[in-house]
Design a protein around this motif. Structure first.
Motif, PDB file in Angstrom:
ATOM      1  N   VAL A  16      16.426  10.336  30.088  1.00  0.00           N
ATOM      2  CA  VAL A  16      17.437  11.228  30.634  1.00  0.00           C
ATOM      3  C   VAL A  16      18.078  11.936  29.449  1.00  0.00           C
ATOM      4  CG1 VAL A  16      19.632  11.393  31.865  1.00  0.00           C
ATOM      5  CG2 VAL A  16      17.896   9.760  32.625  1.00  0.00           C
ATOM      6  N   VAL A  17      18.274  13.247  29.562  1.00  0.00           N
ATOM      7  CA  VAL A  17      18.872  14.026  28.483  1.00  0.00           C
ATOM      8  C   VAL A  17      20.288  14.445  28.875  1.00  0.00           C
ATOM      9  CG1 VAL A  17      18.802  16.272  27.304  1.00  0.00           C
ATOM     10  CG2 VAL A  17      16.724  14.885  27.493  1.00  0.00           C
ATOM     11  N   VAL A  18      21.213  14.277  27.951  1.00  0.00           N
ATOM     12  CA  VAL A  18      22.555  14.855  28.071  1.00  0.00           C
ATOM     13  C   VAL A  18      22.677  15.900  26.976  1.00  0.00           C
ATOM     14  CG1 VAL A  18      25.031  14.448  27.990  1.00  0.00           C
ATOM     15  CG2 VAL A  18      23.524  12.727  29.005  1.00  0.00           C
ATOM     16  N   ASP A  19      22.873  17.157  27.374  1.00  0.00           N
ATOM     17  CA  ASP A  19      22.839  18.270  26.429  1.00  0.00           C
ATOM     18  C   ASP A  19      24.198  18.939  26.336  1.00  0.00           C
ATOM     19  OD1 ASP A  19      21.728  20.257  24.697  1.00  0.00           O
ATOM     20  OD2 ASP A  19      21.692  21.629  26.406  1.00  0.00           O
ATOM     21  N   THR A  20      24.652  19.192  25.110  1.00  0.00           N
ATOM     22  CA  THR A  20      25.952  19.824  24.888  1.00  0.00           C
ATOM     23  C   THR A  20      25.849  21.321  24.644  1.00  0.00           C
ATOM     24  OG1 THR A  20      25.882  19.374  22.505  1.00  0.00           O
ATOM     25  CG2 THR A  20      26.903  17.702  23.913  1.00  0.00           C
ATOM     26  N   SER A  21      24.655  21.871  24.546  1.00  0.00           N
ATOM     27  CA  SER A  21      24.508  23.307  24.285  1.00  0.00           C
ATOM     28  C   SER A  21      24.582  24.087  25.591  1.00  0.00           C
ATOM     29  CB  SER A  21      23.173  23.583  23.590  1.00  0.00           C
ATOM     30  OG  SER A  21      22.112  23.616  24.542  1.00  0.00           O
ATOM     31  N   ALA A  22      24.464  25.403  25.484  1.00  0.00           N
ATOM     32  CA  ALA A  22      24.481  26.273  26.670  1.00  0.00           C
ATOM     33  C   ALA A  22      23.106  26.443  27.294  1.00  0.00           C
ATOM     34  CB  ALA A  22      25.049  27.638  26.299  1.00  0.00           C
ATOM     35  N   ALA A  23      22.104  25.722  26.791  1.00  0.00           N
ATOM     36  CA  ALA A  23      20.728  25.968  27.214  1.00  0.00           C
ATOM     37  C   ALA A  23      20.505  25.767  28.707  1.00  0.00           C
ATOM     38  CB  ALA A  23      19.771  25.075  26.414  1.00  0.00           C
ATOM     39  N   PHE A  24      21.198  24.799  29.319  1.00  0.00           N
ATOM     40  CA  PHE A  24      20.910  24.446  30.710  1.00  0.00           C
ATOM     41  C   PHE A  24      22.132  24.534  31.623  1.00  0.00           C
ATOM     42  CE2 PHE A  24      18.131  22.023  27.843  1.00  0.00           C
ATOM     43  CZ  PHE A  24      16.888  22.465  28.277  1.00  0.00           C
ATOM     44  N   ARG A  25      23.249  25.017  31.130  1.00  0.00           N
ATOM     45  CA  ARG A  25      24.485  24.982  31.919  1.00  0.00           C
ATOM     46  C   ARG A  25      24.430  25.833  33.178  1.00  0.00           C
ATOM     47  NH1 ARG A  25      28.304  25.981  26.776  1.00  0.00           N
ATOM     48  NH2 ARG A  25      28.088  23.922  25.765  1.00  0.00           N
ATOM     49  N   ASP A  26      23.617  26.882  33.178  1.00  0.00           N
ATOM     50  CA  ASP A  26      23.527  27.754  34.345  1.00  0.00           C
ATOM     51  C   ASP A  26      22.406  27.367  35.294  1.00  0.00           C
ATOM     52  OD1 ASP A  26      25.617  29.275  33.330  1.00  0.00           O
ATOM     53  OD2 ASP A  26      24.278  30.640  32.256  1.00  0.00           O
ATOM     54  N   ASP A  27      21.639  26.360  34.952  1.00  0.00           N
ATOM     55  CA  ASP A  27      20.481  25.970  35.762  1.00  0.00           C
ATOM     56  C   ASP A  27      20.955  25.168  36.977  1.00  0.00           C
ATOM     57  OD1 ASP A  27      18.165  24.743  36.820  1.00  0.00           O
ATOM     58  OD2 ASP A  27      17.187  24.767  34.858  1.00  0.00           O
ATOM     59  N   PRO A  28      20.675  25.638  38.195  1.00  0.00           N
ATOM     60  CA  PRO A  28      21.132  24.907  39.377  1.00  0.00           C
ATOM     61  C   PRO A  28      20.515  23.524  39.521  1.00  0.00           C
ATOM     62  CG  PRO A  28      19.620  26.675  39.993  1.00  0.00           C
ATOM     63  CD  PRO A  28      19.940  26.865  38.545  1.00  0.00           C
ATOM     64  N   ASP A  29      19.407  23.268  38.824  1.00  0.00           N
ATOM     65  CA  ASP A  29      18.778  21.947  38.856  1.00  0.00           C
ATOM     66  C   ASP A  29      19.288  21.027  37.755  1.00  0.00           C
ATOM     67  OD1 ASP A  29      17.207  22.431  41.088  1.00  0.00           O
ATOM     68  OD2 ASP A  29      15.596  23.324  39.915  1.00  0.00           O
ATOM     69  N   VAL A  30      20.303  21.479  37.022  1.00  0.00           N
ATOM     70  CA  VAL A  30      20.911  20.666  35.963  1.00  0.00           C
ATOM     71  C   VAL A  30      22.401  20.526  36.273  1.00  0.00           C
ATOM     72  CG1 VAL A  30      21.464  20.504  33.501  1.00  0.00           C
ATOM     73  CG2 VAL A  30      19.234  21.386  34.227  1.00  0.00           C
ATOM     74  N   PRO A  31      22.877  19.341  36.624  1.00  0.00           N
ATOM     75  CA  PRO A  31      24.306  19.189  36.906  1.00  0.00           C
ATOM     76  C   PRO A  31      25.146  19.417  35.662  1.00  0.00           C
ATOM     77  CG  PRO A  31      23.223  17.049  36.841  1.00  0.00           C
ATOM     78  CD  PRO A  31      22.132  18.081  36.765  1.00  0.00           C
ATOM     79  N   LEU A  32      26.296  20.045  35.866  1.00  0.00           N
ATOM     80  CA  LEU A  32      27.268  20.276  34.796  1.00  0.00           C
ATOM     81  C   LEU A  32      28.421  19.322  35.049  1.00  0.00           C
ATOM     82  CD1 LEU A  32      27.819  22.231  32.353  1.00  0.00           C
ATOM     83  CD2 LEU A  32      29.199  23.583  33.951  1.00  0.00           C
ATOM     84  N   VAL A  33      28.662  18.402  34.120  1.00  0.00           N
ATOM     85  CA  VAL A  33      29.482  17.235  34.440  1.00  0.00           C
ATOM     86  C   VAL A  33      30.653  17.055  33.479  1.00  0.00           C
ATOM     87  CG1 VAL A  33      29.463  14.714  34.649  1.00  0.00           C
ATOM     88  CG2 VAL A  33      27.547  16.054  35.553  1.00  0.00           C
ATOM     89  N   VAL A  34      31.809  16.779  34.054  1.00  0.00           N
ATOM     90  CA  VAL A  34      32.977  16.249  33.352  1.00  0.00           C
ATOM     91  C   VAL A  34      33.326  14.956  34.079  1.00  0.00           C
ATOM     92  CG1 VAL A  34      35.371  16.642  32.646  1.00  0.00           C
ATOM     93  CG2 VAL A  34      33.779  18.572  32.794  1.00  0.00           C
TER      94      VAL A  34
END
Length: 364
Positions: free
Chosen positions: A92-110
């Motif tokens: 599982v990858v947790v990414d801090t860059s902007a690479a996937f933030r707009d991807d609807p298949d990638v949750p954006l989590v706080v």
């Protein structure tokens, strides 16, 4: 007993990576083996984590063999290239860059706001919002849960090292301050600082020392910058309010660390400052510091090196009983970067522990 998951920290020698290694020592130890990964030029160096010296490994496919969770603290292009590789190896990858933030298949989590979103990750990746959004969202998310947010107007005052500038931004500011130090009349005539700095503007569009720059990022639509669009888009995603009205202005300020945000928030019904204080004082990850008459309000100098978002100057808008104005500060490398990513990783592990599984955390 299920073994503890194996963690890879990609970008371990960067500014956020260095903070991450300290946090891994300070927080509850839920990890088994920890692999430190960086660019080939850093391979072979040593770094300390959990009281032990570990060798830095060069980024490559083989470093993800047997890894359960990979934290990516690297530029967007590196994450876009290597995060899918890590996923293909079972992590599982947790990414801090902007690479996937707009991807609807990638949750954006706080995690304090929408930890449940980390459970569904079709691409095997969870994204962390940008550092400015993370400073803002902690307070705004808590108030939204209580009062129902309808509109935001924010002015973000971004530190030299945040919002993509990194170490180059900090080094540029320090170099510029050295050039203008002692110039008692600098700033009294247009162009003084610009002439003193010359071409040494680094990642910024102009001199930052003794100055502010009302621009951050790249050109977006209708005169907005990419950083301003990110604040809007990321806030909407985390709060699950795709039509929320948001206006953002980003200003780069001569501060080494710590983003500040002036917030005008409008809600569905009238709000009382006393109740807003109660909400903020009990919100996870938030410190309320609000006694301005006695000098009690947060500043970047207060928050540097701390984890929470600090909130002060909470007041009802002078002309709107449904609106609050407030001031928020947070360290852009801690909650704004490494801490949120680590909290997401810990959330994934906790969600996995709730289910019946053996093997990788990707089996959740």
């Amino acid at each position: 007993m299920t073994p503890k998951p194996t963690l890879a920290v990609v970008g371990a020698t960067g500014a956020a990576g260095s903070v991450m290694l300290r946090m891994l020592t300070q927080r509850a130890d839920v990890w088994g083996d920890i692999r430190l990964v960086s660019s080939p030029r850093s391979a072979g160096r040593k770094a300390e984590v959990r009281g032990e010296e570990c060798e830095i490994l060069a980024l490559g496919e083989e470093v993800f063999d047997g890894v359960d969770l990979a934290l990516f603290l690297v530029p967007e292009a590196v994450a876009a290239r290597w995060a899918p590789v890590a996923v293909s190896k079972g992590a599982v990858v947790v990414d801090t860059s902007a690479a996937f933030r707009d991807d609807p298949d990638v949750p954006l989590v706080v995690p304090e706001i929408n930890a449940h979103a980390a459970r569904v990750r079709p691409r095997g990746i969870v994204a962390s919002p940008g550092c400015t959004t993370l400073a803002l969202i902690m307070a705004v998310g808590a108030l939204h849960a209580e009062f129902g947010l309808t509109e935001l107007v924010v002015t973000a005052q971004q530190a030299a090292g945040g919002a993509g500038a990194g170490r180059a931004g900090v080094e540029t500011l320090r170099a510029q301050l050295g050039l203008v130090a002692g110039g008692g009349e600098l700033g009294t005539r247009p162009g003084d600082v610009r002439r003193a700095v010359g071409d040494g503007t680094g990642p910024f569009p102009g001199p930052l020392a003794l100055n502010v720059l009302p621009w951050s990022g790249t050109a977006g639509a209708d005169g907005a910058s990419s950083e301003e669009e990110r604040i809007r888009d990321e806030t909407r995603r985390v709060l699950a309010r795709p039509a929320l009205r948001i206006s953002a202005t980003c200003v780069r300020v001569p501060v080494v660390a710590g983003h500040s945000v002036c917030v005008h928030a409008r809600f569905e019904r009238p709000v009382e400052v006393g109740r807003a204080h109660e909400v903020l004082a009990t919100a996870p990850g938030v410190v309320l510091f609000d006694d301005p008459a006695a000098g009690g309000f947060p500043t970047p100098a207060d928050v540097a090196g701390t984890d929470p978002a600090w909130v002060g100057r909470v007041r009802r808008s002078m002309d709107d009983e449904r609106a609050l104005d407030l001031f928020v500060c947070a360290d852009n490398l801690r909650k704004g970067g490494a801490l949120n990513a680590l909290q997401i990783a810990e959330t994934v592990v906790a969600l996995t522990a709730e289910s019946v599984f053996v093997g990788s955390v990707n089996d959740l």
